[in-house]
Design an enzyme around this catalytic site. Structure first.
Site, mmCIF file in Angstrom:
data_model
loop_
_atom_site.group_PDB
_atom_site.id
_atom_site.type_symbol
_atom_site.label_atom_id
_atom_site.label_comp_id
_atom_site.label_asym_id
_atom_site.label_seq_id
_atom_site.Cartn_x
_atom_site.Cartn_y
_atom_site.Cartn_z
ATOM 1 N N ALA A 11 23.017 -4.110 10.883
ATOM 2 C CA ALA A 11 24.076 -3.122 11.084
ATOM 3 C C ALA A 11 23.522 -1.703 11.144
ATOM 4 O O ALA A 11 24.282 -0.750 11.304
ATOM 5 C CB ALA A 11 25.115 -3.215 9.965
ATOM 6 N N ILE A 14 18.848 0.660 14.715
ATOM 7 C CA ILE A 14 18.095 -0.229 15.602
ATOM 8 C C ILE A 14 18.723 -1.619 15.599
ATOM 9 O O ILE A 14 18.838 -2.256 16.655
ATOM 10 C CB ILE A 14 16.620 -0.293 15.167
ATOM 11 N N LEU A 79 14.582 -6.438 9.886
ATOM 12 C CA LEU A 79 14.667 -4.980 9.987
ATOM 13 C C LEU A 79 15.059 -4.314 8.670
ATOM 14 O O LEU A 79 14.906 -3.099 8.524
ATOM 15 C CB LEU A 79 15.702 -4.582 11.048
ATOM 16 N N GLU A 82 14.484 0.390 3.438
ATOM 17 C CA GLU A 82 14.738 1.801 3.190
ATOM 18 C C GLU A 82 13.768 2.577 4.077
ATOM 19 O O GLU A 82 12.580 2.248 4.148
ATOM 20 C CB GLU A 82 14.493 2.157 1.724
ATOM 21 N N TYR A 182 6.301 4.855 1.775
ATOM 22 C CA TYR A 182 6.933 4.158 2.897
ATOM 23 C C TYR A 182 5.885 3.460 3.765
ATOM 24 O O TYR A 182 6.051 2.291 4.151
ATOM 25 C CB TYR A 182 7.753 5.139 3.728
ATOM 26 N N ASN A 211 8.495 6.804 17.141
ATOM 27 C CA ASN A 211 9.707 7.565 16.810
ATOM 28 C C ASN A 211 10.865 7.099 17.675
ATOM 29 O O ASN A 211 10.948 7.467 18.848
ATOM 30 C CB ASN A 211 9.451 9.064 16.989
ATOM 31 N N ARG A 250 4.177 13.706 18.742
ATOM 32 C CA ARG A 250 4.729 12.385 18.453
ATOM 33 C C ARG A 250 5.099 11.679 19.758
ATOM 34 O O ARG A 250 5.242 12.299 20.816
ATOM 35 C CB ARG A 250 5.986 12.508 17.586
#
Length: 371
Positions: A11, A14, A79, A82, A182, A211, A250
């Site tokens: 949900a 992505i 997927l 956090e 992360y 990105n 980026r």
């Protein structure tokens, strides 16, 4: 052949595009998502998804819920995570629990409910700094920056002799340089996927996303993608906040291209066992992107605010070498960046989004995470 596919975190930004892509290809989709407020706000989760998708609202760390979600499933796209470099540096337990323990729970339940293939979302953040070339033409995998501090005028990495380095496209073989919690989480997710799949008769794929941008991003989440953060600021008449000097580069890839990459890597035999970069193959400076977005949103009078400070865990340059995905499963990004920005601007124009960027900056500064 049609499959029942479980999409964890389906949900999310992505995940919704992945779900729609799979449904359009004739598959059935079951979504497992906890619908946390930071990402989704106070909304009815069922309204976020294509009505053909089945939604199970539960945390990926809930083993019983994961087992139920896996019932009858043929393959998995993982997927659930956090997301956010800065926040991971002070909400360490939350990030590590959701990302690493959540992945462990998923694979523990897959032991009793094995599937054909698992495709896990990884991140370009695991590279740390991207690949560079030095003045002698040698490639440098472990580029380091000057000590970050207020008032720094040269943000670029240098070699051992103090000479400038040239950034080049980063391939999958570059050694990881994990500079945030992360990034560490995403690398653990990658390794867990590859380690756990084969012994239980499953195939594994990991996609290192660069990105990702497009309509539907969480505009009020200040730890999400940089384009969504800029869009939220501009929507509220505020200057996009750019750390350092804005010249960091980026690779921006549209979410529809990313969804296609997941769908294709889930089925093509030649993708099995691999870890692949997913990006556009083009790079832009952060200032350039902020300026182009302002133009697309009709906010030409709002110039970016370049703050001249760095966030701990941020890197200077990293952009995508797309060769391997093109060779292995013929993936190439298709979306033109200008057209993608125009589409994003049209979507943002009809949204309402509280701007929480100053709150994010204050939280980082209070913890000494802004140099």
């Amino acid at each position: 052949m049609s499959e029942l596919i479980l999409v964890t975190g389906g949900a999310g930004f992505i995940g919704r595009f992945v779900t729609s892509e799979l449904l359009a290809r004739g598959h059935r989709v079951r979504v497992l998502d906890s619908l946390i407020d930071q990402v989704h706000g106070h909304v009815d989760g069922s309204k976020l998804l294509d009505p053909e998708a089945e939604l199970i609202r539960a945390d990926v760390r809930d083993g019983d819920a994961v087992a139920r979600a896996l019932d009858g499933v043929d393959s998995v796209i993982h997927l659930a995570a956090e997301v956010g470099v800065g926040q991971s540096m002070y909400e360490v337990e939350r990030y590590t629990s959701t990302n690493d323990v959540g992945t462990a729970v998923l694979f523990e339940k897959l032991i009793d409910h094995p599937v054909r293939r698992v495709v896990t979302a990884s991140s370009m953040s695991i590279y740390g700094e991207g690949l560079y070339r030095d003045a002698d033409g040698e490639l440098v995998q472990d580029a380091q920056r000057h000590g970050l501090k207020d008032g720094l005028t040269d943000w670029e990495p240098v070699d051992a002799h103090g000479r400038p380095l040239e950034p080049v496209a980063t391939p999958e073989w570059k050694r990881p340089n994990l500079s945030s919690i992360y990034a560490l989480n995403k690398y653990v997710q990658e390794r867990t996927t590859h380690i756990m799949a084969a012994p239980y008769g499953m195939e594994s794929v990991c996609l290192r996303l660069f990105n990702v941008y497009g309509p539907g991003q969480a505009l009020s989440n200040p730890y999400t993608g940089v384009l969504a953060i800029f869009a939220s600021r501009l929507l509220n008449g505020q200057q996009p906040m750019i750390f350092e000097d804005g010249e960091q580069r980026r690779d921006f890839v549209h979410v529809t291209d990313v969804a296609r990459a997941f769908a294709e890597s889930l089925f093509l035999p030649q993708a099995a066992g691999g870890t692949y970069n997913i990006g556009s193959g083009h790079h832009r400076s952060v200032t350039e992107v902020a300026t182009e977005l302002a133009r697309a949103m009709g906010k030409n009078d709002i110039a970016p605010q370049v703050v001249g400070k760095a966030r701990i865990g941020d890197i200077r340059h990293c952009f995508c070498d797309t060769t391997l995905a093109a060779e292995r499963f013929d993936f190439r990004a298709r979306q033109d960046f200008g057209d993608g920005l125009s589409e994003l601007a049209e979507w943002v124009a009809v949204q309402t989004a509280p701007d929480r960027v100053e709150q994010m900056r204050a939280e980082l500064e209070a913890r000494g995470l802004v140099a």
